[in-house]
Design an enzyme around this catalytic site. Structure first.
Site, PDB file in Angstrom:
ATOM      1  N   HIS A 227      34.282 -95.961 -38.235  1.00  0.00           N
ATOM      2  CA  HIS A 227      32.821 -95.975 -39.772  1.00  0.00           C
ATOM      3  C   HIS A 227      32.438 -95.118 -39.678  1.00  0.00           C
ATOM      4  O   HIS A 227      32.277 -94.212 -39.292  1.00  0.00           O
ATOM      5  CB  HIS A 227      31.819 -97.019 -38.329  1.00  0.00           C
ATOM      6  CG  HIS A 227      31.493 -95.809 -37.383  1.00  0.00           C
ATOM      7  ND1 HIS A 227      32.518 -95.469 -36.039  1.00  0.00           N
ATOM      8  CD2 HIS A 227      30.300 -94.697 -37.316  1.00  0.00           C
ATOM      9  CE1 HIS A 227      31.385 -94.528 -35.458  1.00  0.00           C
ATOM     10  NE2 HIS A 227      30.580 -94.478 -36.044  1.00  0.00           N
TER      11      HIS A 227
ATOM     12  N   HIS B 208      35.806 -96.967 -32.896  1.00  0.00           N
ATOM     13  CA  HIS B 208      35.731 -97.832 -33.688  1.00  0.00           C
ATOM     14  C   HIS B 208      35.801 -97.188 -34.812  1.00  0.00           C
ATOM     15  O   HIS B 208      34.164 -96.813 -35.311  1.00  0.00           O
ATOM     16  CB  HIS B 208      35.370 -99.629 -33.691  1.00  0.00           C
ATOM     17  CG  HIS B 208      35.448-100.462 -34.543  1.00  0.00           C
ATOM     18  ND1 HIS B 208      35.618-101.556 -34.330  1.00  0.00           N
ATOM     19  CD2 HIS B 208      35.367-100.394 -35.751  1.00  0.00           C
ATOM     20  CE1 HIS B 208      35.755-102.382 -35.548  1.00  0.00           C
ATOM     21  NE2 HIS B 208      36.060-102.118 -36.277  1.00  0.00           N
TER      22      HIS B 208
HETATM   23  P1  5GP Z   1      29.514 -92.548 -33.740  1.00  0.00           P
HETATM   24  O1  5GP Z   1      29.214 -90.966 -32.881  1.00  0.00           O
HETATM   25  O2  5GP Z   1      30.297 -92.796 -32.850  1.00  0.00           O
HETATM   26  O3  5GP Z   1      29.633 -91.870 -35.368  1.00  0.00           O
HETATM   27  O4  5GP Z   1      27.897 -92.887 -33.713  1.00  0.00           O
HETATM   28  C1  5GP Z   1      27.755 -94.467 -33.666  1.00  0.00           C
HETATM   29  C2  5GP Z   1      26.323 -94.917 -33.734  1.00  0.00           C
HETATM   30  O5  5GP Z   1      26.734 -96.268 -33.897  1.00  0.00           O
HETATM   31  C3  5GP Z   1      25.217 -93.939 -33.562  1.00  0.00           C
HETATM   32  O6  5GP Z   1      24.913 -93.626 -34.726  1.00  0.00           O
HETATM   33  C4  5GP Z   1      24.870 -95.004 -32.167  1.00  0.00           C
HETATM   34  O7  5GP Z   1      23.127 -95.664 -32.658  1.00  0.00           O
HETATM   35  C5  5GP Z   1      25.165 -96.647 -33.548  1.00  0.00           C
HETATM   36  N1  5GP Z   1      25.013 -97.497 -32.175  1.00  0.00           N
HETATM   37  C6  5GP Z   1      25.693 -98.151 -31.251  1.00  0.00           C
HETATM   38  N2  5GP Z   1      26.016 -99.027 -30.616  1.00  0.00           N
HETATM   39  C7  5GP Z   1      25.082 -99.372 -31.719  1.00  0.00           C
HETATM   40  C8  5GP Z   1      25.217-101.059 -31.984  1.00  0.00           C
HETATM   41  O8  5GP Z   1      24.883-102.445 -30.492  1.00  0.00           O
HETATM   42  N3  5GP Z   1      24.410-101.816 -32.535  1.00  0.00           N
HETATM   43  C9  5GP Z   1      24.065-101.019 -34.063  1.00  0.00           C
HETATM   44  N4  5GP Z   1      23.693-101.585 -35.126  1.00  0.00           N
HETATM   45  N5  5GP Z   1      24.567 -99.698 -33.506  1.00  0.00           N
HETATM   46  C10 5GP Z   1      25.013 -99.301 -32.544  1.00  0.00           C
HETATM   47 ZN    ZN Z   2      35.906-102.402 -32.497  1.00  0.00          ZN
END
Ligand code: 5GP
Ligand code: ZN
Length: 112
Positions: free
Chosen positions: A99, A97
Site C-alpha cells: 500500500h 498487503h
Molecule cells: P503500514 O505501517 O503497514 O505502512 O500502515 C498500515 C496502515 O493501515 C496504518 O496507518 C493503519 O492505521 C492502517 N489500517 C490498519 N487497519 C486498518 C483498517 O482496518 N482500516 C483502515 N482504513 N486502515 C487501517
Molecule cells: Zn491482502
C-alpha cells in the site's frame, strides 16, 4: 481471508472509500497522522514492489493517475503531499498487503 486490505477491497470490511479504479482502491486510513491520510492499495493481494513491477504499464499508469486524482480531490495537489510505502520491519510495516500512504494537509516533518 485474513488480510484486512483484501477484506476492504472486497467490501467485507467497511472503509471510507474515496476513489476506485479497476485494479486499485483508495480509502481513508483508520488512524490518520495528517489531515489527509489516504491508503492506495492494489485490489489483488501483493506483498512486494517486485510483484507490482509485473503489472502492465497501463496498470502502473492507472496507479499514478489515481494517486494524482486523490491528491487533487483532497486539495493537497497545490500545497504538497507525500507518498510513502513502508516495506518490512525496519520501515515498521504493519499490514503486509502492499500500500501507498498519501499524506498531506499539514507541514510534514523530515523523512526518517
Ligand atoms: P503500514 O505501517 O503497514 O505502512 O500502515 C498500515 C496502515 O493501515 C496504518 O496507518 C493503519 O492505521 C492502517 N489500517 C490498519 N487497519 C486498518 C483498517 O482496518 N482500516 C483502515 N482504513 N486502515 C487501517
Ligand atoms: Zn491482502
Amino acid at each position: 481471508m485474513a488480510c484486512t486490505f483484501c477484506e476492504i477491497a472486497s467490501g467485507n470490511i467497511p472503509a471510507s472509500i474515496v476513489a476506485e479504479t479497476s485494479n486499485f482502491i483508495a480509502f481513508r486510513d483508520i488512524n490518520p497522522i495528517s489531515p489527509t491520510h489516504i491508503l492506495v492499495v492494489p485490489k489483488k493481494h501483493l506483498e512486494s514492489p517486485a510483484e507490482l513491477a509485473s503489472y502492465s504499464g497501463e496498470a502502473v499508469k492507472e496507479l499514478f493517475s489515481l494517486l494524482d486524482e486523490v491528491a487533487d480531490r483532497e486539495g493537497v495537489k497545490e500545497t504538497g503531499y507525500r507518498i510513502v510505502m513502508n516495506i518490512g520491519d525496519d520501515a515498521k510495516q504493519e499490514v503486509l498487503h502492499l500500500h501507498f500512504h498519501l499524506l498531506g494537509g499539514r507541514r510534514l516533518g523530515s523523512i526518517g
